[in-house]
Design a protein around this motif. Structure first.
Motif, short mmCIF file in Angstrom:
data_model
loop_
_atom_site.label_atom_id
_atom_site.label_comp_id
_atom_site.label_asym_id
_atom_site.label_seq_id
_atom_site.Cartn_x
_atom_site.Cartn_y
_atom_site.Cartn_z
N VAL A 1 0.84 -1.21 0.00
CA VAL A 1 0.00 0.00 0.00
C VAL A 1 0.87 1.25 0.00
CG1 VAL A 1 -1.73 1.31 1.30
CG2 VAL A 1 -1.94 -1.17 1.11
N ASP A 2 1.91 1.28 0.82
CA ASP A 2 2.79 2.45 0.87
C ASP A 2 3.48 2.69 -0.47
OD1 ASP A 2 2.13 2.88 3.49
OD2 ASP A 2 3.89 1.89 4.31
N SER A 3 3.95 1.61 -1.10
CA SER A 3 4.67 1.76 -2.37
C SER A 3 3.76 2.26 -3.48
CB SER A 3 5.29 0.42 -2.77
OG SER A 3 6.23 -0.02 -1.81
N LEU A 4 2.54 1.74 -3.55
CA LEU A 4 1.61 2.20 -4.58
C LEU A 4 1.15 3.62 -4.29
CD1 LEU A 4 -0.46 -1.07 -5.08
CD2 LEU A 4 1.46 -0.23 -6.43
N GLY A 5 1.04 3.96 -3.01
CA GLY A 5 0.69 5.34 -2.66
C GLY A 5 1.72 6.33 -3.15
N ILE A 6 2.99 5.93 -3.16
CA ILE A 6 4.05 6.80 -3.67
C ILE A 6 3.84 7.08 -5.16
CG2 ILE A 6 6.53 6.91 -4.16
CD1 ILE A 6 6.97 5.42 -1.52
N VAL A 7 3.38 6.07 -5.91
CA VAL A 7 3.12 6.26 -7.34
C VAL A 7 2.08 7.36 -7.55
CG1 VAL A 7 2.24 5.17 -9.45
CG2 VAL A 7 3.74 3.89 -7.91
N PHE A 8 0.99 7.31 -6.79
CA PHE A 8 -0.04 8.33 -6.93
C PHE A 8 0.48 9.70 -6.50
CE2 PHE A 8 -2.70 4.44 -5.97
CZ PHE A 8 -3.08 4.25 -7.28
N GLU B 1 -9.77 4.62 -5.26
CA GLU B 1 -10.63 5.60 -5.93
C GLU B 1 -9.82 6.89 -5.99
OE1 GLU B 1 -14.08 7.80 -4.04
OE2 GLU B 1 -15.11 6.06 -4.89
N ILE B 2 -9.47 7.32 -7.21
CA ILE B 2 -8.55 8.44 -7.37
C ILE B 2 -9.20 9.54 -8.22
CG2 ILE B 2 -6.54 6.93 -7.19
CD1 ILE B 2 -6.24 7.10 -10.23
N ASP B 3 -8.50 10.69 -8.30
CA ASP B 3 -8.98 11.78 -9.16
C ASP B 3 -9.26 11.24 -10.56
OD1 ASP B 3 -8.55 13.57 -7.08
OD2 ASP B 3 -6.56 14.16 -7.79
N ARG B 4 -10.33 11.71 -11.14
CA ARG B 4 -10.70 11.22 -12.47
C ARG B 4 -9.64 11.60 -13.49
NH1 ARG B 4 -15.11 8.94 -14.64
NH2 ARG B 4 -15.57 9.24 -16.85
N GLN C 1 3.60 10.83 -6.56
CA GLN C 1 4.53 11.34 -7.55
C GLN C 1 3.81 11.87 -8.78
OE1 GLN C 1 7.14 7.96 -8.13
NE2 GLN C 1 8.60 8.69 -6.59
N ALA C 2 2.65 11.31 -9.08
CA ALA C 2 1.86 11.76 -10.22
C ALA C 2 0.89 12.88 -9.85
CB ALA C 2 1.09 10.58 -10.82
N SER C 3 0.94 13.34 -8.59
CA SER C 3 0.04 14.39 -8.10
C SER C 3 -1.42 14.00 -8.28
CB SER C 3 0.34 15.72 -8.81
OG SER C 3 1.66 16.15 -8.55
N ILE C 4 -1.72 12.75 -7.96
CA ILE C 4 -3.08 12.22 -8.06
C ILE C 4 -3.64 12.01 -6.65
CG2 ILE C 4 -4.48 10.25 -8.77
CD1 ILE C 4 -2.55 9.82 -11.08
N GLY C 5 -4.78 12.60 -6.38
CA GLY C 5 -5.41 12.44 -5.08
C GLY C 5 -6.11 11.09 -4.95
N VAL C 6 -6.01 10.49 -3.77
CA VAL C 6 -6.66 9.22 -3.48
C VAL C 6 -7.80 9.49 -2.51
CG1 VAL C 6 -6.38 6.91 -2.51
CG2 VAL C 6 -4.52 7.94 -3.83
N HIS C 7 -9.01 9.06 -2.87
CA HIS C 7 -10.20 9.38 -2.08
C HIS C 7 -10.74 8.18 -1.30
CE1 HIS C 7 -10.41 13.25 -4.20
NE2 HIS C 7 -10.04 12.55 -5.26
N ARG D 1 -4.07 8.00 -22.40
CA ARG D 1 -2.63 7.72 -22.31
C ARG D 1 -2.15 7.77 -20.87
NH1 ARG D 1 -0.79 12.27 -26.45
NH2 ARG D 1 -2.32 13.32 -25.10
N ARG D 2 -2.75 8.63 -20.07
CA ARG D 2 -2.38 8.71 -18.65
C ARG D 2 -2.82 7.45 -17.91
NH1 ARG D 2 -0.55 12.59 -15.18
NH2 ARG D 2 -1.47 12.76 -13.09
N LEU D 3 -3.95 6.87 -18.29
CA LEU D 3 -4.39 5.62 -17.68
C LEU D 3 -3.39 4.50 -17.97
CD1 LEU D 3 -8.21 5.67 -18.55
CD2 LEU D 3 -7.13 6.34 -16.40
N ILE D 4 -2.94 4.44 -19.21
CA ILE D 4 -1.98 3.40 -19.61
C ILE D 4 -0.66 3.58 -18.86
CG2 ILE D 4 -0.62 2.50 -21.54
CD1 ILE D 4 -3.00 3.24 -23.36
N GLU D 5 -0.18 4.82 -18.77
CA GLU D 5 1.07 5.09 -18.09
C GLU D 5 0.96 4.77 -16.60
OE1 GLU D 5 4.92 6.34 -17.04
OE2 GLU D 5 4.01 5.56 -18.87
N LEU D 6 -0.17 5.10 -15.99
CA LEU D 6 -0.36 4.81 -14.57
C LEU D 6 -0.34 3.31 -14.33
CD1 LEU D 6 -0.88 5.89 -11.74
CD2 LEU D 6 -3.33 5.96 -12.28
N GLU D 7 -0.99 2.56 -15.20
CA GLU D 7 -0.99 1.10 -15.06
C GLU D 7 0.44 0.55 -15.20
OE1 GLU D 7 -2.75 -2.61 -17.62
OE2 GLU D 7 -4.16 -1.03 -17.00
#
Length: 274
Positions: free
Chosen positions: A114-121, A166-169, A123-129, A174-180
């Motif tokens: 969970v901590d490692s994946l949280g870092i990905v969000f 559940e993250i910012d829409r 770094q991408a400036s994506i909010g997790v809700h 292309r951003r979805l592919i890169e995030l995956e």
């Protein structure tokens, strides 16, 4: 374990299960036929650890649809490979309607996930809700097909981490592919570090002992040995290790990696590891 959670949460989960029953029979959200009998027990285990305020703030039908979508994703998992799906619901994704993007993940349970994946969000400036991350005991056949699922520790089987974010829409495909891609890469890093964790601790102990045995140690090497011993004593998270050889040069010295010595995220061959 069900009896250990608050009664208010149990009532909310019962509402989600009730909402899941008609969805599980419908053509859009229904899991594979063989998994339909598992839907209620899966939803109960899935939301077991989610706070009441998070459950109460969302439509039970949305939460039911999200869980069933996750059950569909995890229906088959072969060779311990992680499953990741990142999508923004819309007309092309009728199963889950939401104003936000969802990340669904199924992986072997490991520390630091969970901590490692949280870092990905982050770094991408994506909010997790919302985060739903039950550790489930699963039974699969030799082809990876899911046969049974329950709360971790309540039955025999393999422990898997099922995670919903559940993250910012995200509107750019292309951003979805890169995030995956980044999530899968991070999962590979975590697996490598966890797999080689004990071996890296052993290398730290061996190096400290080697320094301590060296004759006439140079000034400061005793402190280096003490530092390694302190790090190995559960004060440091080892992610990677590699041995380097010192090469003397006319103008400058260089360090040459010994590729076969790599452990964790520095194990070669791995993407990004020279």
């Amino acid at each position: 374990m069900i009896a250990q959670i608050p009664a208010a949460r149990l009532r909310l989960i019962d509402r989600i299960i009730a909402a899941a029953r008609p969805l599980a029979r419908g053509p859009r959200l229904a899991p594979p036929t063989r998994l339909a009998p598992l839907a209620a027990s899966f939803v109960r285990a899935y939301y077991h650890g989610v706070a009441e305020e998070d459950l109460a703030a969302r439509d039970p039908r949305y939460l039911a649809a999200s869980a069933l979508e996750h059950l569909r994703l995890g229906a088959v998992r072969t060779r311990q490979r992680p499953l990741v799906r990142v999508f923004s619901a819309g007309p092309e994704h009728p199963r889950v309607a939401s104003s936000r993007t969802q990340v669904l993940l199924v992986a072997t349970d490991m520390p630091f996930l969970v901590d490692s994946l949280g870092i990905v969000f982050s770094q991408a400036s994506i909010g997790v809700h919302l985060i739903v991350h039950p550790v489930l005991t699963v039974e699969r056949d030799r082809h990876g097909a899911l046969l049974g699922v329950s709360l971790a520790g309540s039955a025999a089987g393999r422990s898997e981490s099922w995670q919903l974010y559940e993250i910012d829409r995200q509107l750019d495909p292309r951003r979805l592919i890169e995030l995956e891609r980044r999530l899968l890469a991070t999962l590979a890093d975590v697996r490598a570090a966890v797999t080689d964790w004990q071996a890296m601790r052993e290398r730290a102990r061996a190096t400290a002992a080697e320094i301590a045995r060296a004759p006439a140690p140079a000034r400061g090497t005793g402190q280096a040995a003490s530092l390694l011993e302190w790090m190995e004593d559960h004060h440091f998270t080892f992610l990677g290790y590699r041995h380097y050889r010192l090469r003397r040069g006319r103008g400058r010295d260089t360090l040459a990696p010994v590729r076969a010595s790599g452990l964790g995220i520095l194990r070669a061959p791995r993407p990004g590891v020279p």
